[in-house]
Design a protein around this motif. Structure first.
Motif, mmCIF file in Angstrom:
data_model
loop_
_atom_site.group_PDB
_atom_site.id
_atom_site.type_symbol
_atom_site.label_atom_id
_atom_site.label_comp_id
_atom_site.label_asym_id
_atom_site.label_seq_id
_atom_site.Cartn_x
_atom_site.Cartn_y
_atom_site.Cartn_z
ATOM 1 N N LEU A 88 0.829 -1.205 0.000
ATOM 2 C CA LEU A 88 0.000 0.000 0.000
ATOM 3 C C LEU A 88 0.866 1.259 0.000
ATOM 4 O O LEU A 88 0.531 2.247 -0.663
ATOM 5 C CB LEU A 88 -0.926 0.005 1.221
ATOM 6 N N THR A 89 1.972 1.232 0.723
ATOM 7 C CA THR A 89 2.892 2.380 0.743
ATOM 8 C C THR A 89 3.413 2.667 -0.658
ATOM 9 O O THR A 89 3.452 3.827 -1.098
ATOM 10 C CB THR A 89 4.074 2.110 1.700
ATOM 11 N N ARG A 90 3.792 1.597 -1.373
ATOM 12 C CA ARG A 90 4.283 1.780 -2.753
ATOM 13 C C ARG A 90 3.177 2.332 -3.654
ATOM 14 O O ARG A 90 3.414 3.203 -4.500
ATOM 15 C CB ARG A 90 4.819 0.449 -3.298
ATOM 16 N N GLU A 91 1.962 1.807 -3.483
ATOM 17 C CA GLU A 91 0.833 2.303 -4.292
ATOM 18 C C GLU A 91 0.542 3.773 -3.985
ATOM 19 O O GLU A 91 0.276 4.562 -4.893
ATOM 20 C CB GLU A 91 -0.413 1.458 -4.017
ATOM 21 N N ILE A 92 0.579 4.115 -2.702
ATOM 22 C CA ILE A 92 0.327 5.507 -2.297
ATOM 23 C C ILE A 92 1.384 6.432 -2.903
ATOM 24 O O ILE A 92 1.063 7.493 -3.441
ATOM 25 C CB ILE A 92 0.308 5.622 -0.750
ATOM 26 N N ASN A 93 2.646 6.017 -2.843
ATOM 27 C CA ASN A 93 3.729 6.829 -3.413
ATOM 28 C C ASN A 93 3.564 6.995 -4.926
ATOM 29 O O ASN A 93 3.765 8.091 -5.470
ATOM 30 C CB ASN A 93 5.088 6.198 -3.106
ATOM 31 N N ASN A 94 3.175 5.907 -5.601
ATOM 32 C CA ASN A 94 2.953 5.972 -7.057
ATOM 33 C C ASN A 94 1.803 6.915 -7.390
ATOM 34 O O ASN A 94 1.886 7.724 -8.324
ATOM 35 C CB ASN A 94 2.644 4.575 -7.616
ATOM 36 N N ASN A 95 0.724 6.808 -6.618
ATOM 37 C CA ASN A 95 -0.431 7.672 -6.862
ATOM 38 C C ASN A 95 -0.144 9.134 -6.540
ATOM 39 O O ASN A 95 -0.631 10.039 -7.221
ATOM 40 C CB ASN A 95 -1.639 7.188 -6.053
ATOM 41 N N GLN A 96 0.665 9.360 -5.505
ATOM 42 C CA GLN A 96 1.037 10.738 -5.180
ATOM 43 C C GLN A 96 1.875 11.354 -6.298
ATOM 44 O O GLN A 96 1.734 12.543 -6.610
ATOM 45 C CB GLN A 96 1.789 10.773 -3.850
#
Length: 408
Positions: A88-96
């Motif tokens: 989820l952290t990686r997904e959040i960073n990608n989306n940001q």
């Protein structure tokens, strides 16, 4: 021409790769979520059974087995939850990053669109479209100017639509970000509770081990006695299995010294179907967890002492029904001195054995179906423990039940 084709091919491969990576990541996340839920259910089962046995005089050795199993499950749960949080952290960073890029893109699009509107307005003030067309030198030029006016208007409209779509995309990503952050916070909170539970279990485990170590020789003697009792019962079951193999070979006119079953065509089909369901078989009880696993392993209280099990020992609830894990025939019901009966079901050249059964509902020779009730699991009146020993054989060799039963 070849360069353009190459560029198109590279672009197509890139898109496929992105789709594949996204699909693969989603599958991984779903697998982690499934595993997390499975571990949560496992802990709930352990807690329910511990609560049921709390008022009983459960032996220290049994308590250690329960603590050890629950600690392992909690460790696995924390590990899986951490993996989910990292994804989820990686997904959040990608989306940001997508949000930042989209905002910059939108800013430029809006600036270009504003400049286009201003230019269009000034053009209308300086010269009307009609005058622009009438001032053409010839029909061909007038036609081109008309096409230009149409293209300019279409481009203007397209830019407006792109801005609208990009704005919607930005809003959707922001919604996803919010959900992902909430999911991550929930996982972090769950891990905090699991960690607290783990620390409490370890503290109780250490306290109990300290008490056991004060009289280790007595407990070691108890383990050896339990192992001898298990060996005695498993020896009788193995003798019955070998006798059944010899019986099948004698019937087929083959050597009775063979260690493999002589199968009829019908039995071959049954064995093939059993094999095809490896890893998918249902549990022999509706609720329970594996207290002791298959094979040779060091004792939980004395690492120098090796214990061996031909099957798995399942802790379940009082009054739990024993169910066959696959279609078959009741081969034997073994009555054992100073122990509860064992029911052996044959599935071609495979056999499953269910030990510690009471209130038996079948008889030798009966055909049984998957999940058909064979009887009830006996409960130890002194300790209140309800334990089922479950063994899987292929011919005369035991197999690890965990590789056959779904999510064991």
């Amino acid at each position: 021409m070849h360069i353009k084709r190459a560029h198109k091919r590279i672009l197509f491969i890139g898109l496929l790769l992105c789709c594949f990576l996204g699909f693969s990541q989603n599958n991984k996340q779903q697998a982690l979520e499934n595993r997390r839920l499975e571990l949560r259910r496992e802990i709930e089962k352990i807690n329910a059974l511990q609560l049921e046995n709390r008022s009983k005089k459960q032996s220290e050795l049994s308590k250690i087995e329960d603590f050890n199993y629950k600690i392992n499950v909690l460790n696995n749960l924390i590990k899986v939850t951490n993996q989910q949080a990292n994804y989820l952290t990686r997904e959040i960073n990608n989306n940001q990053k997508k949000v930042t890029d989209l905002r910059a893109e939108l800013k430029q699009l809006k600036a270009d669109y504003a400049a286009m509107i201003v230019k269009s307005y000034k053009s209308k003030n300086q010269q009307s479209r009609l005058m622009f067309l009438l001032s053409s030198d010839n029909f061909k030029q007038a036609y081109k100017r008309l096409q230009y006016i149409k293209q300019y208007a279409a481009h203007q409209k397209k830019q407006g639509e792109i801005i609208k779509l990009k704005t919607q995309e930005l809003q959707d990503i922001n919604k996803d970000l919010l959900k992902q952050k909430e999911a991550k916070n929930a996982l972090i909170e769950e891990n905090r509770k699991s960690q607290k539970d783990l620390e409490a279990q370890r503290a109780q485990h250490q306290s109990l081990m300290a008490a056991i170590n004060k009289n280790l020789s007595r407990y070691t003697a108890q383990i050896r006695e339990k192992q001898r009792e298990a060996d005695r019962i498993e020896k009788q079951i193995n003798a019955i299995i070998r006798a059944e193999i010899a019986k099948s070979n004698a019937k087929a006119g083959k050597s009775t010294s063979s260690t493999s079953f002589a199968l009829t065509p019908e039995e071959k089909v049954l064995a093939s179907n059993f094999e095809a369901n490896k890893g998918k078989l249902p549990w022999p009880v509706e609720k329970g967890f594996v207290r002791l696993g298959y094979g040779r392993q060091p004792s939980l209280i004395n690492k120098s002492l090796i214990v061996k099990r031909n099957g798995v020992l399942i802790a379940t609830e009082k009054g739990a029904e024993v169910r066959t894990v696959f279609d078959g025939v009741v081969s034997k019901i073994i009555m054992i001195k100073n122990a509860y009966p064992v029911i052996v079901i044959r599935h071609g050249n495979y056999m499953t054995a269910y030990r510690n059964v009471i209130n038996i509902r079948v008889k030798e020779g009966d055909r049984v179906g998957t999940k058909e009730v064979l009887g009830d699991v006996a409960t130890n009146p002194a300790t209140g423990e309800t334990l089922l020993s479950f063994i899987v054989y292929k011919d005369s060799n035991t197999q690890d039940p965990a590789s056959w039963v779904n999510q064991m």
